[in-house]
Design an enzyme around this catalytic site. Structure first.
Site, PDB file in Angstrom:
ATOM      1  N   SER A   1       1.048  -1.197   0.328  1.00  0.00           N
ATOM      2  CA  SER A   1      -0.254   0.043  -0.279  1.00  0.00           C
ATOM      3  C   SER A   1       0.721   0.841  -0.091  1.00  0.00           C
ATOM      4  CB  SER A   1      -1.751  -0.467   1.687  1.00  0.00           C
ATOM      5  OG  SER A   1      -1.756   0.639   1.014  1.00  0.00           O
TER       6      SER A   1
ATOM      7  N   ASP B   1      -0.464  -4.456  -4.073  1.00  0.00           N
ATOM      8  CA  ASP B   1      -1.686  -2.815  -3.809  1.00  0.00           C
ATOM      9  C   ASP B   1      -1.355  -2.195  -3.411  1.00  0.00           C
ATOM     10  OD1 ASP B   1      -5.559  -4.097  -2.648  1.00  0.00           O
ATOM     11  OD2 ASP B   1      -4.311  -3.876  -4.015  1.00  0.00           O
TER      12      ASP B   1
ATOM     13  N   HIS C   1      -7.748  -5.411   1.358  1.00  0.00           N
ATOM     14  CA  HIS C   1      -6.430  -4.803   1.088  1.00  0.00           C
ATOM     15  C   HIS C   1      -6.189  -5.236   1.925  1.00  0.00           C
ATOM     16  CE1 HIS C   1      -3.914  -1.669   0.136  1.00  0.00           C
ATOM     17  NE2 HIS C   1      -3.911  -1.192   1.570  1.00  0.00           N
TER      18      HIS C   1
HETATM   19  C1  LIG Z   1      -9.855   4.169   9.725  1.00  0.00           C
HETATM   20  C2  LIG Z   1      -9.897   5.239   9.021  1.00  0.00           C
HETATM   21  N1  LIG Z   1      -8.588   5.009   7.998  1.00  0.00           N
HETATM   22  C3  LIG Z   1      -7.413   6.458   8.281  1.00  0.00           C
HETATM   23  C4  LIG Z   1      -6.358   6.763   7.360  1.00  0.00           C
HETATM   24  C5  LIG Z   1      -7.969   3.581   8.045  1.00  0.00           C
HETATM   25  C6  LIG Z   1      -8.609   3.106   6.268  1.00  0.00           C
HETATM   26  N2  LIG Z   1      -7.889   2.071   6.117  1.00  0.00           N
HETATM   27  C7  LIG Z   1      -8.434   0.621   5.600  1.00  0.00           C
HETATM   28  C8  LIG Z   1      -8.124   0.106   6.887  1.00  0.00           C
HETATM   29  C9  LIG Z   1      -6.947  -0.569   7.817  1.00  0.00           C
HETATM   30  C10 LIG Z   1      -8.047  -1.313   8.296  1.00  0.00           C
HETATM   31  C11 LIG Z   1      -8.357  -2.456   9.833  1.00  0.00           C
HETATM   32  C12 LIG Z   1      -6.260  -2.640   9.488  1.00  0.00           C
HETATM   33  C13 LIG Z   1      -6.536  -2.865  10.738  1.00  0.00           C
HETATM   34  C14 LIG Z   1      -7.405  -3.878  11.748  1.00  0.00           C
HETATM   35  C15 LIG Z   1      -7.720  -4.901  12.472  1.00  0.00           C
HETATM   36  F1  LIG Z   1      -8.478  -4.555  13.679  1.00  0.00           F
HETATM   37  F2  LIG Z   1      -7.513  -5.814  12.744  1.00  0.00           F
HETATM   38  F3  LIG Z   1      -6.160  -4.239  13.802  1.00  0.00           F
HETATM   39  C16 LIG Z   1      -9.092  -3.127  11.526  1.00  0.00           C
HETATM   40  C17 LIG Z   1      -9.170  -2.450  10.578  1.00  0.00           C
HETATM   41  C18 LIG Z   1      -8.908   0.607   8.602  1.00  0.00           C
HETATM   42  C19 LIG Z   1      -8.983  -1.493   7.288  1.00  0.00           C
HETATM   43  C20 LIG Z   1      -6.431   2.339   5.664  1.00  0.00           C
HETATM   44  O1  LIG Z   1      -5.713   3.110   5.820  1.00  0.00           O
HETATM   45  C21 LIG Z   1      -6.561   1.013   4.945  1.00  0.00           C
HETATM   46  N3  LIG Z   1      -5.038   1.100   4.515  1.00  0.00           N
HETATM   47  C22 LIG Z   1      -4.098   1.326   4.533  1.00  0.00           C
HETATM   48  S1  LIG Z   1      -4.413  -0.369   5.694  1.00  0.00           S
HETATM   49  C23 LIG Z   1      -2.476  -0.492   6.213  1.00  0.00           C
HETATM   50  C24 LIG Z   1      -2.771  -1.746   7.778  1.00  0.00           C
HETATM   51  C25 LIG Z   1      -2.537  -0.637   8.349  1.00  0.00           C
HETATM   52  C26 LIG Z   1      -2.925  -1.267  10.344  1.00  0.00           C
HETATM   53  C27 LIG Z   1      -2.810  -2.927  10.476  1.00  0.00           C
HETATM   54  F4  LIG Z   1      -2.787  -3.589  11.237  1.00  0.00           F
HETATM   55  C28 LIG Z   1      -2.659  -3.619   9.478  1.00  0.00           C
HETATM   56  C29 LIG Z   1      -2.098  -2.693   8.212  1.00  0.00           C
HETATM   57  N4  LIG Z   1      -2.161   1.223   3.502  1.00  0.00           N
HETATM   58  C30 LIG Z   1      -2.013   2.241   3.315  1.00  0.00           C
HETATM   59  O2  LIG Z   1      -1.542   2.204   3.261  1.00  0.00           O
HETATM   60  C31 LIG Z   1      -2.980   2.796   2.732  1.00  0.00           C
HETATM   61  C32 LIG Z   1      -4.905   2.651   3.419  1.00  0.00           C
HETATM   62  C33 LIG Z   1      -5.687   2.785   2.218  1.00  0.00           C
HETATM   63  C34 LIG Z   1      -4.700   4.232   1.996  1.00  0.00           C
HETATM   64  C35 LIG Z   1      -3.039   3.649   1.940  1.00  0.00           C
END
Ligand SMILES: CCN(CC)CCN(C[C@]12C[C@](c3ccc(C(F)(F)F)cc3)(C1)C2)C(=O)Cn1c(SCc2ccc(F)cc2)nc(=O)c2c1C=CC2
Length: 402
Positions: free
Chosen positions: A246, A269, A324
């Site tokens: 990402s 991704d 993702h």
């Molecule tokens: C909430 C509002 N919003 C803030 C910007 C977050 C929105 N979001 C979708 C999410 C990450 C999600 C997630 C994580 C972790 C649990 C858990 F419960 F398992 F911990 C649940 C739910 C919430 C799915 C993303 O940001 C997606 N994303 C990611 S996710 C990378 C990641 C982060 C944390 C982790 F633990 C594992 C992986 N890396 C990027 O580089 C980019 C994006 C979007 C554009 C660029």
């Protein structure tokens, strides 16, 4: 095949011939130094302990900030859901390989941190790679830490520290948490500044690995039990790749542009928003885009396509039924229904998805690092030739033209 209702939760171990060791490295106690988790081929160990997947509770606090959730509540939820998981690797096990290892630098996504991609990193190490999963200090990680010298007044006297066996004498952890976009703040300037810092941190990690490989004694402010001198002459520094998920995918492109020692890149991704269009013609190395089915959109894909070239291999595949979060470890750690509810799982079995991703990656790395292994058996995957793969993208690009 039917999906088992009680899948045994846990991060899958590597499939390769090598046992996998894991240790942490922090070059100095500042936020400007490099900080990474190292995965490497190691001696088979019966009793060695496996490191915690989430090393400190502060990471859960950071994750709560990132998810815009209440810290106290979510720390308990995360601890309950994920607190007991171990990484499929042996902590500080002695390095062992009967040949020089190719090197991968791995860059995490927005809101992630260095330990969350261990299924991918452990697989690569089991196949003979040395992998440094960096923890970025650009405030894109959920949390990260460095050390600050305690002011003289607060220093406990040396004898006391010595006797208490405190590992970091007089060093106090300073935590840096995820910085959300402020209301009305435009995304690009922040993300472009961060992707440049992220690329520099990947290059610095490579420089430290080069020093470690030369055998000069390097300082590691994290006093682990790992003997870094065993890594002397362990690395094949002509065979180096950069990989990321990402935001880490954008970091791959930026790092390839800045450092020709990276012979190729694998972008999982990828999120292309942080990148300047003007760097695209300056990237000369092969790139492999491995996309999920649900995350991508026309604008993002069309920017990847700006990197298409007649002379430099640029490949793209999409894994059917993935989201993702199919790339980070979370996808293995919850039951099916909660995983799908939280968008941590797609329709496809998570282990099948990561297996396809890893095999396609290994085939691409063999081709562009000139490895003499049997990863070319998976060459068809690079062209999306599998029932669970789509060559290129599933996204309809015509819409973006209108
Ligand atoms: C909430 C509002 N919003 C803030 C910007 C977050 C929105 N979001 C979708 C999410 C990450 C999600 C997630 C994580 C972790 C649990 C858990 F419960 F398992 F911990 C649940 C739910 C919430 C799915 C993303 O940001 C997606 N994303 C990611 S996710 C990378 C990641 C982060 C944390 C982790 F633990 C594992 C992986 N890396 C990027 O580089 C980019 C994006 C979007 C554009 C660029």
């Amino acid at each position: 095949m039917g999906s088992s209702c009680s899948n045994n939760l846990g991060i899958p171990p590597g499939n390769g011939p090598n046992a996998v060791g894991c240790t942490d490295f922090m070059m100095d106690h500042t936020a400007e130094g490099t900080f990474f988790r190292l995965y490497y081929p190691c001696q088979e160990m019966e009793s060695a302990e496996k490191p915690d997947w989430v090393p400190c509770k502060e990471y859960f606090n950071g994750l709560a900030d990132f998810m815009k959730m209440n810290r106290a509540l979510s720390e308990r939820i995360f601890n309950y859901l994920f607190g007991s998981f171990k990484i499929p690797a042996y902590l500080d096990a002695p390095f062992k390989s009967n040949e020089k290892c190719p090197v991968i630098i791995f860059s995490h996504g927005l809101g992630a941190f260095r330990t969350l991609y261990s299924a991918i990193c452990a697989e690569m190490a089991s196949q003979g790679f040395i992998v440094a999963s960096v923890e970025h200090r650009d405030q894109s990680a959920s949390a990260t830490y460095y050390f600050c010298d305690k002011p003289e007044s607060e220093r406990s006297n040396a004898s006391l520290t010595k006797s208490s066996g405190a590992t970091q004498q007089n060093l106090v952890k300073e935590w840096m948490y995820y910085r959300a976009l402020r209301h009305g703040e435009s995304e690009f300037p922040l993300r472009n500044k961060q992707v440049k810092q992220r690329a520099d941190e990947c290059i610095l990690a490579l420089d430290k690995l080069t020093e470690i490989n030369s055998g000069i004694s390097v300082q590691n402010v994290l006093e682990t039990q790992f003997d870094w001198s065993t890594l002397k002459n362990s690395m094949d520094l002509c065979r180096i790749a950069v990989m990321g998920h990402s935001f880490g995918g954008a970091t791959v492109i930026e790092a390839l542009c800045k450092e020709v020692k990276f012979k190729c890149g694998v972008a999982l991704d990828s999120w292309m928003t942080p990148l300047d269009d003007e760097i695209f013609p300056r990237v000369k190395q092969p790139i492999f885009f491995i996309n999920s089915e649900k995350f991508q959109w026309a604008g993002n894909i069309s920017r990847m396509k700006k990197l298409d070239s007649a002379v430099i291999q640029r490949k793209m595949i999409t894994i059917r039924g993935t989201v993702h979060q199919s790339f980070p470890d979370f996808t293995f750690l919850t039951g099916n229904w909660i995983g799908k509810l939280m968008k941590l799982k797609g329709e496809i079995d998570p282990e099948l998805a990561i297996d396809l991703c890893n095999k396609a990656t290994l085939a691409f790395l063999q081709r562009h690092l000139g490895l003499e292994k049997n990863f070319n058996q998976w060459d068809p995957l690079i062209d999306g030739e599998d029932e669970n793969l789509i060559p290129g993208t599933n996204v309809n690009l015509l819409q973006s033209a209108i």
